[in-house]
Design an enzyme around this catalytic site. Structure first.
Site, PDB file in Angstrom:
ATOM      1  CB  ALA A   1       0.351  -6.190  -2.903  1.00 56.29           C
ATOM      2  CE  LYS A   2       7.452  -9.796  -1.507  1.00 59.84           C
ATOM      3  NZ  LYS A   2       7.530  -9.316  -2.891  1.00 59.84           N
ATOM      4  NE  ARG A   3      -1.771  -4.238  -0.381  1.00 66.51           N
ATOM      5  CZ  ARG A   3      -0.977  -3.295  -0.888  1.00 66.51           C
ATOM      6  NH1 ARG A   3       0.218  -3.064  -0.384  1.00 66.51           N
ATOM      7  NH2 ARG A   3      -1.393  -2.569  -1.906  1.00 66.51           N
TER       8      ARG A   3
END
Lengths: 275, 275
Positions: free
Chosen positions: B103-105
């Site tokens: 999700a590469k938050r």
């Protein structure tokens, strides 16, 4: 008329709204269930309370705002009801106010295209926040959408904003190198590249503005995070800006009068902007 | 037993799986509707086809894999059906295989807590990918979850990975400074900090491994993006690794036999890893 509006640049829309409403205020919707008015929580489910809360805040503060920023974290935390709640909140935002998907996306080109389609085609946001770390192919798919703005993180207002953004590269801070590079990527694109520049470091803001006079800045950190509206307006010069306040406005009061109190706080912030 | 498993570190789970299955393969689920087998698209709705596709891929490739990585972009693009489709795919993943929320938050602490709760408490992923640009308070909320791993972007395999990650700061590349800093943040935490290190730059990988012998690396870019499994295993040394292949496995074939072909490709990749 609608067709014509589609071809209007984000900067143009922003300038027109600034002139019409004498405001550059963006109200940030970060609906934390633990901070919602008790009467809403007792009457509705959590997602129902979030929906009712945002609807009232939007209606009450829209006269003072030119944009609403929707923080995806708080909607995703609603689980199965997150997306429908977001759609309902979006539906309540007046057509003459801009919307920002505060999603801080950043992935390889192949994935970025899917994120861009979701935010700009399905949800029809006017703009989005993006993280620059993965470079050009993670940003350009968003810049293909005409009339939109992609606000890329440059100098953020949180404590951790100092950890990497202030590192020196080639004689200047990383945030400045990132800012100039991403603006260069948007020179031939239909969409606009903007920057996220926190209100808590007005020196960095003035520094960026001096080399990027026409780049829109999304400026969080006014209010709860400590930045002053007046100082920020001075540091951002005459360039295009959106000044975001979230918690100081939406949680101004937790009584059944919360929306009127939020409107009062939004009006006060608008006056402090001095436009 | 379950209670005991909760207290097992991510590295320990990974080591046990590596020994049990003689594999460090992670299969990446990036279901692009345009690439799905025609017989599924003609039989189901788009989200139904994605669900059926992923279910068959998971079942067929699980014997060769120790993890599945779910790319959020492709599920969010399904709109209202995205989350239920993701839940269904998660449900089909065997309990002894790790899951990664790709999700590469990356957002301020207050928002990061909500993203972490969604991914680790609601969706119950074992790990997540994160972007480092906003610094410590954007990462530490994820590191509070015992037994999980937060894979932070260090050196990515996409073309744009060179734009900022290779900039020199204090005499070393930015990716290395980021990597060492984020690993330091996890010294006292219940969760583990891992790193995303692309397969296409094995020099950077070996460089990182020499100073971070026990940090788990999630290594994308094997297969379609051009990295070789053998070179990657050599460069990553004896440290904990997950080697991800997405497109080369899941799109090995688009006929009704796609799952068997994906399994064959997964088996081939597992053998190439040489464990």
């Amino acid at each position: 008329l609608l067709k014509k509006l589609v071809n209007v640049s984000f900067n143009h829309k922003l300038a027109r709204l600034r002139a019409d409403k004498a405001s550059v205020l963006c109200v940030g919707l970060d609906p934390d269930p633990a901070k919602l008015p008790a009467h809403l929580l007792s009457r509705f489910s959590v997602s129902g309370a979030v929906e009712a809360f945002c609807a009232e805040i939007v209606e009450a503060t829209a006269p003072f705002a030119v944009a609403f920023k929707i923080n995806f974290a708080f909607f995703e935390a609603l689980g199965d009801h997150g997306l429908e709640t977001m759609r309902s909140v979006l539906k309540g935002i007046p057509k003459d106010v801009l919307t920002i998907a505060d999603a801080k996306r950043g992935d390889i080109g192949n994935s970025a295209r899917f994120y861009a389609s979701s935010v700009f085609e399905d949800l029809k946001f006017d703009s989005i926040t993006l993280s620059p770390y993965m470079g050009k192919d993670s940003i350009t798919p968003f810049l293909t959408y005409s009339g939109t703005c992609s606000f890329i993180l440059a100098r953020t207002s949180n404590p951790g904003g100092n950890d990497f953004q202030m590192l020196e590269v080639n004689g200047e801070p990383l945030y400045k190198h990132v800012a100039k590079t991403v603006v260069d990527w948007s020179l031939d694109t239909e969409g606009t590249a903007g920057l996220v520049v926190g209100a808590t470091d007005t020196d960095s803001m003035a520094n960026l503005r001096s080399s990027l006079p026409n780049t829109p800045f999304l400026i969080p950190g006014v209010g709860s995070q400590g930045g002053s509206a007046k100082d920020v307006m001075a540091a951002s010069g005459n360039g295009p800006v959106l000044i975001n306040s979230s918690r100081a406005i939406i949680y101004a009061d937790a009584s059944p009068d919360f929306a009127a109190c939020a409107a009062e706080q939004a009006a006060k912030t608008q006056i402090e902007l001095g436009i």
